[in-house]
Design an enzyme around this catalytic site. Structure first.
Site, PDB file in Angstrom:
ATOM      1  N   CYS A 232      12.005   8.801  50.120  1.00 13.14           N
ATOM      2  CA  CYS A 232      12.559   9.956  50.052  1.00 13.14           C
ATOM      3  C   CYS A 232      12.325  10.782  51.060  1.00 13.14           C
ATOM      4  CB  CYS A 232      12.194  10.804  48.671  1.00 13.14           C
ATOM      5  SG  CYS A 232      12.721  10.024  47.002  1.00 13.14           S
TER       6      CYS A 232
ATOM      7  N   THR B 271      21.282  -4.663  41.426  1.00 18.51           N
ATOM      8  CA  THR B 271      22.863  -4.525  41.459  1.00 18.51           C
ATOM      9  C   THR B 271      23.325  -5.550  40.591  1.00 18.51           C
ATOM     10  OG1 THR B 271      22.580  -4.015  43.819  1.00 18.51           O
ATOM     11  CG2 THR B 271      24.565  -4.951  43.171  1.00 18.51           C
TER      12      THR B 271
ATOM     13  N   GLY C 142      22.529   9.749  45.294  1.00 20.08           N
ATOM     14  CA  GLY C 142      21.935  11.000  45.448  1.00 20.08           C
ATOM     15  C   GLY C 142      20.810  11.078  44.323  1.00 20.08           C
TER      16      GLY C 142
ATOM     17  N   LYS D 283      15.665   5.143  35.641  1.00 15.21           N
ATOM     18  CA  LYS D 283      16.474   5.871  36.484  1.00 15.21           C
ATOM     19  C   LYS D 283      15.319   6.900  37.022  1.00 15.21           C
ATOM     20  CE  LYS D 283      19.257   7.663  39.541  1.00 15.21           C
ATOM     21  NZ  LYS D 283      19.478   6.810  40.889  1.00 15.21           N
ATOM     22  N   GLY D 284      15.297   7.122  38.651  1.00 14.80           N
ATOM     23  CA  GLY D 284      14.440   8.066  39.155  1.00 14.80           C
ATOM     24  C   GLY D 284      14.393   9.414  38.676  1.00 14.80           C
TER      25      GLY D 284
END
Ligand SMILES: Cc1cc2nc3c(=O)[nH]c(=O)nc-3n(C[C@H](O)[C@H](O)[C@H](O)COP(=O)(O)O)c2cc1C
Length: 312
Positions: free
Chosen positions: A135, A272, A77, A50-51
């Site tokens: 971003c 996904t 978010g 995950k970022g």
């Protein structure tokens, strides 16, 4: 001889050797460790976590996910535990697995990206960095890094200088007029590979309230509905650059993987699809192995050589 030990699925992303071309995509596989009970992580080509941001982030208001025809909208978010907690709490567990761990990095200004990489540089057990440039740049009025060649050159160049120990992959935004131009810019600024691409900005509206189905109004579209669009982006990117490409968008089956390889990807990421079947990435590794064995091909290069689509 079984298919499992006859087929060599390994691929090279620049200097990095992956045991196979199937990776878990960022944001859809947590920090990897959450999936350890469901998937044999050692079977995957890699895990993109995950970022990670400089500080922990709470993310967007609920609801954060919404199903759409042949896909999904998300507005998480960029919630995450922050780079320091990742290094202290997740990485020590993750690095025990025999798979490539890629840290997805994001920020809201160039200094954020540099600082996250600086902290990761001191940590053991990472294979590469993947820069998420979809971003908004707060210093430039929210303009997305990934859509402007000048900003791409700036953020990739700065990350390149900070990343002295590891390869730098750059994950492109799909919402650009000329992906070839952005890809060349990232390559010239020092990217070692490109990930194509992120989600597509989109909306879903509840017809009876007229309100967004997401807490955040808009979100990112992913899943099978984006595959044909992203396939073209991979193809356009392939024609523009020399460095390897990781294709990501709507992959669910071995056929999807082959389609991405055909338009120039060296490896793929699965996003996904892990929401409906958490073990899908391992299934794709095994399915690809069987498909190659049946076709009497014993390396990924052989299949790439055969199916590579030379549209000129
Ligand atoms: C819930 C969710 C969270 C995501 N978070 C990130 C992220 O933190 N960083 C990033 O670069 N991409 C993120 N992505 C984008 C995916 O990595 C991938 O590029 C995109 O979903 C397209 O692939 P897919 O159609 O296989 O899902 C996220 C996607 C989803 C669905």
């Amino acid at each position: 001889m079984t298919s499992a030990n006859a087929v060599d699925l390994s691929v090279h992303i620049g200097a990095v050797r992956l045991r196979n071309p199937i990776l878990a995509a960022s944001g859809t596989f947590g920090y990897g460790v959450e999936f350890a009970q469901l998937v044999d992580l050692n079977r995957l080509g890699g895990i993109v976590v995950k970022g990670l941001s400089r500080e922990p982030m709470e993310g967007a208001p609920a609801p954060r996910l919404c199903e759409t025809p042949a896909g999904m909208l998300n507005a998480v978010g960029l919630q995450n535990i922050g780079v320091r907690a990742f290094v202290l709490e997740k990485l020590p567990i993750l690095r025990k697995y025999d798979t490539a761990i890629i840290a997805n990095v994001f920020g809201y200004c160039v200094e954020d990206y540099v600082e996250v990489i600086r902290i990761l540089e001191d940590a053991e057990g990472l294979t590469a960095y993947e820069l998420n440039i979809s971003c908004p740049n707060v210093k430039r009025g929210g303009l997305q890094f990934g859509g402007d060649p000048g900003l791409v050159a700036e953020v990739v160049g700065a990350a390149r200088k900070a990343a002295t120990k590891r390869p730098l992959w750059v994950k492109l935004s799909p919402l650009v007029a000329d992906i070839g131009l952005i890809a060349r810019t990232a390559e010239e600024a020092g990217a070692n590979a490109l990930t194509v691409a992120n989600t597509y900005p989109a909306m879903a509206i509840d017809p009876w309230t007229g309100k967004s189905c997401l807490g955040n109004q808009t979100g990112g579209l992913s899943g099978p509905s984006i595959k044909p669009i992203t396939l073209r982006l991979v193809w356009e990117t392939y024609k523009a650059i020399k460095i390897p490409i990781l294709g990501v968008g709507g992959i669910e089956t071995v056929e999807d993987v082959l389609q991405y390889l055909a338009v120039g990807a060296t490896a793929v990421q699965v996003g996904t699809a892990s929401f409906t079947d958490p073990a899908v990435s391992q299934g794709l590794v095994e399915g690809l192995e069987r498909a190659l064995f049946r076709a009497k091909m014993f390396t990924v290069n052989e299949i790439r050589g055969k199916i590579f689509a030379d549209f000129g």
